[in-house]
Design an enzyme around this catalytic site. Structure first.
Site, PDB file in Angstrom:
ATOM      1  N   SER A   1      -8.859   7.669   8.508  1.00 55.49           N
ATOM      2  CA  SER A   1      -8.775   7.062   7.121  1.00 55.49           C
ATOM      3  C   SER A   1      -7.449   6.315   7.009  1.00 55.49           C
ATOM      4  CB  SER A   1      -8.595   8.296   6.205  1.00 55.49           C
ATOM      5  OG  SER A   1      -8.975   8.048   4.869  1.00 55.49           O
ATOM      6  N   PRO A   2      -7.769   5.291   5.831  1.00 54.65           N
ATOM      7  CA  PRO A   2      -6.411   4.429   5.552  1.00 54.65           C
ATOM      8  C   PRO A   2      -4.957   5.326   5.407  1.00 54.65           C
ATOM      9  CG  PRO A   2      -7.938   4.297   3.863  1.00 54.65           C
ATOM     10  CD  PRO A   2      -8.513   4.992   4.858  1.00 54.65           C
TER      11      PRO A   2
ATOM     12  N   CYS B   1      -0.829   4.767   4.610  1.00 59.95           N
ATOM     13  CA  CYS B   1       0.396   3.719   4.520  1.00 59.95           C
ATOM     14  C   CYS B   1       1.093   4.227   5.613  1.00 59.95           C
ATOM     15  CB  CYS B   1       0.990   4.097   3.256  1.00 59.95           C
ATOM     16  SG  CYS B   1       0.164   2.804   1.954  1.00 59.95           S
TER      17      CYS B   1
ATOM     18  N   TYR C   1      -4.038   3.096  -8.361  1.00 58.59           N
ATOM     19  CA  TYR C   1      -3.584   1.936  -8.387  1.00 58.59           C
ATOM     20  C   TYR C   1      -4.436   0.791  -9.152  1.00 58.59           C
ATOM     21  CZ  TYR C   1      -1.320   4.046  -4.081  1.00 58.59           C
ATOM     22  OH  TYR C   1      -0.808   4.853  -3.659  1.00 58.59           O
TER      23      TYR C   1
ATOM     24  N   ARG D   1     -13.176   1.888  -2.035  1.00 57.53           N
ATOM     25  CA  ARG D   1     -12.697   3.172  -2.145  1.00 57.53           C
ATOM     26  C   ARG D   1     -12.466   3.563  -3.436  1.00 57.53           C
ATOM     27  NH1 ARG D   1      -8.495   7.188   0.813  1.00 57.53           N
ATOM     28  NH2 ARG D   1     -10.129   7.574   2.289  1.00 57.53           N
TER      29      ARG D   1
ATOM     30  N   ARG E   1      -4.929  12.938   7.568  1.00 60.00           N
ATOM     31  CA  ARG E   1      -3.812  13.828   8.228  1.00 60.00           C
ATOM     32  C   ARG E   1      -4.064  14.393   9.646  1.00 60.00           C
ATOM     33  NH1 ARG E   1      -3.219  17.507   3.123  1.00 60.00           N
ATOM     34  NH2 ARG E   1      -5.334  17.076   3.334  1.00 60.00           N
TER      35      ARG E   1
END
Ligand SMILES: Cc1cc2nc3c(=O)[nH]c(=O)nc-3n(C[C@H](O)[C@H](O)[C@H](O)COP(=O)(O)OP(=O)(O)OC[C@H]3O[C@@H](n4cnc5c(N)ncnc54)[C@H](O)[C@@H]3O)c2cc1C
Ligand SMILES: Cc1cc2nc3c(=O)[nH]c(=O)nc-3n(C[C@H](O)[C@H](O)[C@H](O)COP(=O)(O)O)c2cc1C
Length: 824
Positions: A457-458, A460, A616, A664, A758
């Site tokens: 998963s993306p 950052c 966002y 997403r 994670r």
């Protein structure tokens, strides 16, 4: 000590017996409004595990119960002309009336005073005059309601209607019948509970109920109607009624169960939907837990015991209630799954409440799981061969160059996790040899073929210098690609300097960024089979914030840049106030997204994702909580989607046709007045119409005061809803930590791809390890690491066999044999 128990149901009687047995000098009185031989209700269900508990606590009543029950091991599912039988479940059914007689008799034999035909008024001082008052007075508890201000009950009346009926038709399995009529779908949950008696719980949605005219029929007439519906299934037997009124299931919860010397147990404090067969079990286990709380605190200290009871029991009850809630929702939405392959439908039903998983079933019913694997593989095969190259675009299907250190490579990763297969030899079907676990089936999006269904998963990294990814990113992405996931996402990569979340965020708005990303993409392509998706985003009102580990979403103390959003609403009260975007701002942002898209193509990414989630910029347009605009970009969902769709369409036009795109979304805001799952279906449909190939289903993070309901796989139901209501490919994510969960989700058709964030931070080799566990040797491994691959595959076979052996030994004993003995 004097104990008053109001209600002679399973909870009250069992508790009374255990207390009296442990402390014979305690005066225990049960008040019950019914007579001892009143026959309300049909059968009750217990699992092998529950029977173990009964045996441990009161052997006498246990032996009486097992002498009167019908035992079965299988669950049978009849759906659209097919039937599936899944073994290894170990349950028994027992008549409720018999159970109550056994428990009543046992209580009296121990010296409990059971006052039948005694209606108790909650305010009767004689009842309240005891050292301990136990309200075990069932779902409509008068005692709970009289003290509602203390217990704070809530009742969630579910929409579906159900009626509890019986029949003389025998069953040798817990059986579900699904029947489609001209009015809608009816479900029968059936099981035998004594010779010549079975329970039939009939369930339907409110629209079907009304269309069928059931609201106008009395008890007898509605039973005749249902007999007509299930005539084949009843095999000539009649339905029997006994207060078989159609009703809505009330999910009851109480904020508190205890007040002074007063305690709620059983249905009075919490209910669990009948589809997991746990109402009576939960009630009796409450009785046990209350008794144990007294035992553990010395038997005389009421306050200490009640405190212990609520503290120790709440978790277990809430877990069961949560499972029951998930289960009831599955039945409420059964129409979603109506067109599914029947084997996968059956798998979805078996695994609906999260208690049963792919691995559990592989242990109990290996043939069924083989059939599920084959059904998933068959759907992959049904997708057909890869598309031909698009005119003038060259072949998107060309074989990739051999990987470094490899002599040659397959044209594409094999579609199944067995050697000797490739796309030109489709996955074997049942009977043609073993098929791999669902997570190792390939997946195709346009001309992109993924070797398996696991996704990084993306995430950052907050480690870029002026937007440029560096060696950290090379190692981070490089190692996760080598770990074997089918697809990997970049972190949110921003389309301009002012679009960044934090000063450490990666960008794609500069030649230096493009070159740095190309270096990473080239490495991933040269050294792994993992496909790489670029996630592009704009932080909007959550921009100009600190690095994650310095305070997530917290505004920068200095060096902040101007931020924009749909409306001038700060994220936290102390966050900077964003400027409401003008049309000129929108055009500039669209141009930034298009420029970044082109850079992404030049850098060699395989896929592109638009980030329209987590509050966002684009998410702030979609959610009504953050979009208060009065122009054509605010108001209705159609208006709120207008700008995000403009961005998406512009990107789609700049991105090669043969390469896929995903979006997403936050499928719910987890906040009053915000987006819901139903809205998410519409959002997904709108992006799909604009050319989106995959909906990446996340949730929340839109507003700071959201109240997400966390738990294992907590976002997956939204993926399930979008995939099966809108028939779109979805990727789910969120608290998915094991390969077993990945397989369960995929096999049940709740998502097409499963992303883990994670877990991949601490384990880049998640997929490689799972491949070893499920014996999927086709997973790619660079030659440098082959010795490690060989070892883990060898060890996993041994470890798996040992674990299976342990699990088999740990299984609760089957009470079938004890039952036979008792019956003889
Ligand atoms: C219509 C219906 C049918 C059901 N049928 C089944 C079934 O066939 N199988 C199954 O497994 N589960 C069935 N259930 C669920 C099951 O009854 C409960 O989950 C389980 O019995 C809970 O046990 P309990 O002891 O907490 O409450 P209950 O079994 O409801 O027992 C509460 C007892 O308290 C008594 N009572 C209530 N108020 C007073 C009062 N003021 N004074 C004196 N006595 C009082 C009632 O008469 C009752 O006997 C049914 C539920 C409903 C609503
Ligand atoms: C450190 C970290 C960074 C994240 N960054 C992004 C991101 O850049 N883009 C995004 O869409 N989601 C991001 N997420 C959310 C994850 O992709 C994922 O949806 C979320 O962590 C839930 O999955 P998990 O339970 O497997 O961790 C991030 C999560 C973590 C833990």
């Amino acid at each position: 000590m004097k104990v008053h128990v109001v209600g002679g149901g399973p909870a009250g009687l069992y508790f009374a017996s255990l207390m009296k047995k442990a402390w014979p000098s305690t005066r225990v009185t049960v008040f019950e409004r019914n007579r001892p031989d009143d026959t309300f209700g049909f059968g009750v269900v217990f699992s092998d595990q529950t029977l173990d508990t009964f045996e441990a606590h009161d052997r006498e009543s246990y032996r009486a119960i097992i002498g009167h029950f019908a035992y079965w091991d299988d669950i049978e599912i009849h759906f659209r002309g097919t039937s599936h039988r899944v073994g290894g479940n170990g349950f028994c059914g027992c008549s409720r009336a018999t159970l109550l007689k056994i428990l009543g008799r046992r209580a009296r034999s121990l010296g409990v005073e059971v006052q039948y035909q005694t209606e108790v008024s909650p305010l009767n001082p004689k009842i309240l005059d005891a050292d301990l008052v136990v309200a075990a007075d069932g779902i409509h508890s008068r005692l709970r309601d009289a003290f509602a201000a203390t217990f704070k009950p809530s009742v969630d009346l579910r929409p579906n209607l159900f009626s509890w009926m019986g029949s003389t038709r025998p069953f040798d399995a817990f059986t579900f019948f699904f029947r489609e009529t001209e009015h809608g779908i009816f479900i029968a949950h059936c099981y035998q509970y004594e010779p010549r008696r079975s329970t039939w719980i009939i369930e339907t949605d409110p629209e079907t109920f009304a269309r069928a005219g059931l609201d106008r029929l009395d008890e007898a007439a509605s039973a005749r109607y249902v007999e007509g519906l299930f005539a084949d299934e009843l095999e000539g037997h009649r339905l029997i009624t006994n207060r078989s009124i159609w009703r809505n299931f009330p999910v009851i919860r109480c904020e508190r169960w205890v007040a002074d010397n007063f305690v709620l147990i059983g249905d009075a404090k919490a209910t669990a939907h009948f589809s997991i067969g746990s109402g009576t079990k939960l009630a009796m286990e409450d009785g046990i837990a209350l008794y144990e709380a007294f035992r553990d605190t010395g038997g005389r200290d009421v306050a200490a015991a009640l405190g212990r009871f609520e503290a120790a029991r709440r978790d277990e009850v809430e877990k069961t209630q949560h499972s029951a809630d998930v289960s009831l929702v599955w039945f409420e939405h059964v129409d979603r799954f109506w067109n599914m392959d029947p084997t996968r439908f059956a798998f979805g039903l078996m695994t609906r409440s999260k208690a049963i998983t792919y691995d559990n079933l592989a242990l109990r019913a290996p043939e069924f799981v083989d059939e599920v694997d084959a059904a998933v593989a068959c759907e992959v095969r049904a997708l057909g061969p890869l598309p031909p190259p698009l005119a003038g675009e060259g072949s998107p299907l060309r074989s990739p160059p051999p990987l470094a250190g490899e002599a040659s490579s397959l044209p594409f990763p094999p579609p199944i996790a067995r050697e000797g297969s490739s796309l030109s030899s489709p996955p074997p079907l049942a009977g043609e040899g073993r098929v791999g676990a669902p997570m190792f089936q390939p997946f195709r999006l346009r001309s992109l073929m993924l070797a398996n269904r696991v996704v990084v998963s993306p995430m950052c990294q907050y480690s870029a210098q002026d937007g440029t990814p560096d060696d950290w990113h090379l190692v981070h992405y490089g190692s996760r690609a080598i770990g074997g996931a089918g697809l990997m996402f970049t972190e949110m990569t921003d389309v301009s300097k002012d679009a960044r979340i934090s000063p450490g965020c990666a960008g794609m708005y500069d030649d230096a960024h493009e070159a740095a990303w190309k270096r990473i993409v080239d490495f991933v392509h040269a050294r792994s089979r993992t496909k790489f998706c670029l996630q592009l985003g704009h932080a909007g009102r959550k921009g100009a914030t600190r690095l994650m580990w310095e305070g997530i979403d917290e505004p920068l103390p200095e060096g902040a840049w101007p931020i924009v959003s749909a409306s001038p609403l700060p994220y936290f009260p102390h966050s900077a106030v964003p400027r409401e975007m003008t049309r000129a701002d929108m055009e500039a942002v669209i141009a930034d997204f298009v420029a970044a898209t082109k850079r992404g193509e030049r850098a060699g990414f395989d896929m592109l994702e638009l980030h329209a989630a987590h509050g966002y910029l684009l998410a702030s347009f979609i959610s009504p909580l953050t979009n208060r605009r009065c122009d054509r970009y605010g108001g209705t969902l159609e208006n709120r989607l207008r700008f995000p769709l403009e961005v998406f369409r512009a990107m789609r036009a700049a991105w090669p046709r043969e390469k896929p795109m995903s979006v997403r979304i936050s499928a719910t805001d987890w906040a009053d007045g915000g987006l819901t799952g139903d809205d998410a279906v519409e959002v997904a449909r709108a992006f799909a119409r604009a050319g989106c190939d995959l909906i990446d289903v996340s949730t929340g993070q839109t507003v700071a005061d959201a109240e997400p309901v966390y738990g294992r796989m907590f976002q997956t139901p939204f993926s399930d809803q979008i995939r099966n209501e809108a028939s779109l490919a979805t990727m789910c994510v969120g608290a998915i930590t094991t390969a077993d969960q990945v397989n369960t989700i995929l096999a049940a058709g709740r998502a097409d791809l499963v992303a883990l964030a994670r877990p991949h931070l601490v384990d880049p080799y998640f997929t490689m390890k799972a491949a070893a566990w499920y014996d999927a040797p086709a997973i790619h491994c660079p030659p440098q690491y082959l010795a490690g691959k060989e070892q883990i595959f060898r060890n996993s076979t041994r470890d798996r066999d040992e674990l299976l052996d342990l699990r088999r030994k740990a299984k609760p004993k089957a009470h079938r044999d004890t039952w036979k003995e008792a019956a003889e």
